[in-house]
Design a protein around this motif. Structure first.
Motif, PDB file in Angstrom:
ATOM      1  N   UNK A   1       2.512 -56.694 -24.790  1.00 15.78           N
ATOM      2  CA  UNK A   1       3.754 -56.281 -24.078  1.00 15.78           C
ATOM      3  C   UNK A   1       3.613 -54.789 -24.514  1.00 15.78           C
ATOM      4  N   UNK A   2       4.283 -53.983 -23.731  1.00 15.92           N
ATOM      5  CA  UNK A   2       4.204 -52.401 -23.846  1.00 15.92           C
ATOM      6  C   UNK A   2       5.609 -51.768 -23.722  1.00 15.92           C
ATOM      7  N   UNK A   3       6.008 -50.764 -24.538  1.00 15.26           N
ATOM      8  CA  UNK A   3       7.554 -50.265 -24.332  1.00 15.26           C
ATOM      9  C   UNK A   3       7.297 -48.603 -24.498  1.00 15.26           C
ATOM     10  N   UNK A   4       7.907 -47.910 -23.953  1.00 17.34           N
ATOM     11  CA  UNK A   4       7.892 -46.486 -24.079  1.00 17.34           C
ATOM     12  C   UNK A   4       9.374 -46.035 -23.493  1.00 17.34           C
ATOM     13  N   UNK A   5       9.278 -44.680 -23.272  1.00 19.66           N
ATOM     14  CA  UNK A   5      10.336 -44.012 -22.646  1.00 19.66           C
ATOM     15  C   UNK A   5      10.806 -44.418 -21.329  1.00 19.66           C
ATOM     16  N   UNK A   6      10.005 -45.084 -20.634  1.00 18.96           N
ATOM     17  CA  UNK A   6       9.955 -45.379 -19.194  1.00 18.96           C
ATOM     18  C   UNK A   6      10.076 -46.820 -18.883  1.00 18.96           C
ATOM     19  N   UNK A   7       9.328 -47.841 -19.578  1.00 20.01           N
ATOM     20  CA  UNK A   7       9.332 -49.287 -19.537  1.00 20.01           C
ATOM     21  C   UNK A   7       9.991 -49.919 -20.522  1.00 20.01           C
ATOM     22  N   UNK A   8      10.715 -51.140 -20.081  1.00 19.02           N
ATOM     23  CA  UNK A   8      11.224 -51.982 -21.140  1.00 19.02           C
ATOM     24  C   UNK A   8      10.490 -53.304 -20.775  1.00 19.02           C
ATOM     25  N   UNK A   9       9.730 -53.674 -22.002  1.00 17.55           N
ATOM     26  CA  UNK A   9       9.228 -55.213 -21.975  1.00 17.55           C
ATOM     27  C   UNK A   9       8.124 -55.151 -20.849  1.00 17.55           C
TER      28      UNK A   9
ATOM     29  N   UNK B   1      -0.434 -45.785 -15.308  1.00 17.54           N
ATOM     30  CA  UNK B   1       0.415 -44.446 -15.469  1.00 17.54           C
ATOM     31  C   UNK B   1      -0.036 -43.780 -16.727  1.00 17.54           C
ATOM     32  N   UNK B   2       0.284 -42.620 -16.365  1.00 16.27           N
ATOM     33  CA  UNK B   2      -0.123 -41.385 -17.462  1.00 16.27           C
ATOM     34  C   UNK B   2       0.963 -41.188 -18.454  1.00 16.27           C
ATOM     35  N   UNK B   3       0.914 -41.371 -19.591  1.00 19.59           N
ATOM     36  CA  UNK B   3       2.295 -41.143 -20.558  1.00 19.59           C
ATOM     37  C   UNK B   3       2.649 -39.886 -20.549  1.00 19.59           C
ATOM     38  N   UNK B   4       1.731 -38.890 -20.287  1.00 23.67           N
ATOM     39  CA  UNK B   4       1.904 -37.374 -20.489  1.00 23.67           C
ATOM     40  C   UNK B   4       2.868 -37.100 -19.243  1.00 23.67           C
ATOM     41  N   UNK B   5       2.997 -37.971 -18.174  1.00 23.48           N
ATOM     42  CA  UNK B   5       3.899 -37.499 -16.950  1.00 23.48           C
ATOM     43  C   UNK B   5       4.798 -38.603 -16.946  1.00 23.48           C
ATOM     44  N   UNK B   6       5.674 -38.190 -16.047  1.00 27.01           N
ATOM     45  CA  UNK B   6       6.871 -39.338 -15.516  1.00 27.01           C
ATOM     46  C   UNK B   6       6.158 -39.935 -14.313  1.00 27.01           C
ATOM     47  N   UNK B   7       5.054 -40.128 -14.106  1.00 23.50           N
ATOM     48  CA  UNK B   7       4.641 -40.925 -12.810  1.00 23.50           C
ATOM     49  C   UNK B   7       3.798 -42.168 -13.078  1.00 23.50           C
TER      50      UNK B   7
ATOM     51  N   UNK C   1       5.514 -44.337  -8.205  1.00 26.02           N
ATOM     52  CA  UNK C   1       6.831 -44.374  -9.005  1.00 26.02           C
ATOM     53  C   UNK C   1       7.194 -42.947  -9.807  1.00 26.02           C
ATOM     54  N   UNK C   2       8.108 -42.194  -9.422  1.00 27.56           N
ATOM     55  CA  UNK C   2       8.726 -40.962 -10.296  1.00 27.56           C
ATOM     56  C   UNK C   2       9.889 -41.469 -11.228  1.00 27.56           C
ATOM     57  N   UNK C   3       9.694 -41.255 -12.649  1.00 31.26           N
ATOM     58  CA  UNK C   3      10.655 -41.921 -13.446  1.00 31.26           C
ATOM     59  C   UNK C   3      11.551 -40.495 -13.999  1.00 31.26           C
TER      60      UNK C   3
ATOM     61  N   UNK D   1      14.661 -45.009 -15.383  1.00 31.89           N
ATOM     62  CA  UNK D   1      15.144 -45.182 -14.101  1.00 31.89           C
ATOM     63  C   UNK D   1      13.958 -44.708 -13.195  1.00 31.89           C
ATOM     64  N   UNK D   2      13.757 -45.217 -12.110  1.00 30.50           N
ATOM     65  CA  UNK D   2      12.815 -44.676 -11.032  1.00 30.50           C
ATOM     66  C   UNK D   2      13.726 -43.948 -10.097  1.00 30.50           C
ATOM     67  N   UNK D   3      13.635 -42.598 -10.139  1.00 28.80           N
ATOM     68  CA  UNK D   3      14.325 -41.564  -9.237  1.00 28.80           C
ATOM     69  C   UNK D   3      13.597 -41.512  -7.765  1.00 28.80           C
ATOM     70  N   UNK D   4      12.476 -41.756  -7.711  1.00 29.10           N
ATOM     71  CA  UNK D   4      11.652 -41.493  -6.424  1.00 29.10           C
ATOM     72  C   UNK D   4      10.778 -42.761  -6.238  1.00 29.10           C
ATOM     73  N   UNK D   5      10.397 -43.279  -5.159  1.00 32.84           N
ATOM     74  CA  UNK D   5       9.165 -44.220  -4.902  1.00 32.84           C
ATOM     75  C   UNK D   5       8.758 -43.793  -3.521  1.00 32.84           C
ATOM     76  N   UNK D   6       7.381 -43.858  -3.532  1.00 36.11           N
ATOM     77  CA  UNK D   6       6.606 -43.393  -2.315  1.00 36.11           C
ATOM     78  C   UNK D   6       5.607 -44.512  -1.918  1.00 36.11           C
ATOM     79  N   UNK D   7       5.915 -45.057  -0.741  1.00 32.78           N
ATOM     80  CA  UNK D   7       5.063 -46.288  -0.347  1.00 32.78           C
ATOM     81  C   UNK D   7       3.562 -45.770   0.281  1.00 32.78           C
ATOM     82  N   UNK D   8       3.588 -44.608   0.593  1.00 33.32           N
ATOM     83  CA  UNK D   8       2.433 -44.201   0.936  1.00 33.32           C
ATOM     84  C   UNK D   8       1.966 -42.823   0.204  1.00 33.32           C
TER      85      UNK D   8
END
Length: 221
Positions: free
Chosen positions: A118-126, A161-167, A194-196, A200-207
């Motif tokens: 399991x992993x938790x940080x400022x973006x992800x819960x459980x 994901x890169x913990x130093x960014x919000x992507x 995904x951009x956090x 919360x995800x504030x933007x999602x790009x499928x391409x």
């Protein structure tokens, strides 16, 4: 004339040395492949293999990589790896990873966790997956084998994901369901950027464009 030990005695002596136990005397820190390791109890050294077992675990700190590991038990193999059971890892960016089994590959600079990860940080819960890998040098975290998260609510084949960014980039098949955001695909080649903002995800790009694909793809292989 000096007599050599009998083969039987030689085997007994070898066995005794192999099982030699070094009393570490509490919490005396040792340096191991760039890590500072503080045992909770004794250190059992196997002279035949060079492996040191810490049956009561301890703490290992990589000050350069910003990684701290605490575990109920550890095994140290000089120049190769640190293995740990019932481990908790904290990263420089404040992430917390827990797993039944962790292997710190000193040559590759990777920490691989398996078993109830399991992993938790400022973006992800459980956030959970069968396997997660932390690249100590770049800081990237990769979850593989079927990824789930409670918040944002998502599933996917893999996530990097890169913990130093919000992507983050989610690999298909994936599904994301958060507020008004709905995204899913059954295609294994599908990628969702995904951009956090906080959790919360504030933007999602499928391409995703080639720049983002090139940044994340090496960690999704």
């Amino acid at each position: 004339m000096k007599r050599s030990p009998s083969p039987t005695l030689a085997r007994l002596l070898t066995g005794a040395l192999t099982a030699l136990t070094l009393a570490a005397g509490g919490a005396q820190a040792v340096t191991f492949g760039g890590l500072n390791v503080t045992p909770r109890g004794p250190q059992n050294l196997n002279l035949e293999t060079g492996t040191t077992d810490l049956p009561q675990g301890g703490t290992a700190t990589d000050s350069r990589g910003g990684v701290k590991l605490t575990a109920a038990r550890m095994q140290l193999q000089p120049g190769q790896r640190l293995s740990a059971q019932d481990a908790t890892i904290t990263t420089r960016q404040g992430g917390t990873l827990k797993a039944a089994q962790v292997t710190y590959d000193l040559k590759a600079g990777t920490v691989t966790a398996t078993g109830g990860v399991t992993y938790n940080d400022a973006r992800f819960t459980d956030l959970s997956a069968p396997s997660m890998t932390l690249n100590v040098k770049s800081g990237f975290v990769t979850a593989r084998g079927g990824v789930k998260a409670a918040k944002p609510a998502m599933t996917g084949a893999a996530l990097a994901f890169d913990p130093s960014t919000m992507q983050a980039m989610l690999a298909g098949p994936y599904r994301v369901n958060q507020g008004t955001l709905r995204a899913d695909t059954a295609a294994p080649a599908g990628r969702l950027l995904l951009v956090f903002s906080a959790r919360s995800v504030v933007r999602a790009t499928e391409d995703p464009d080639s720049s983002n694909r090139n940044r994340f793809e090496p960690y999704l292989k």
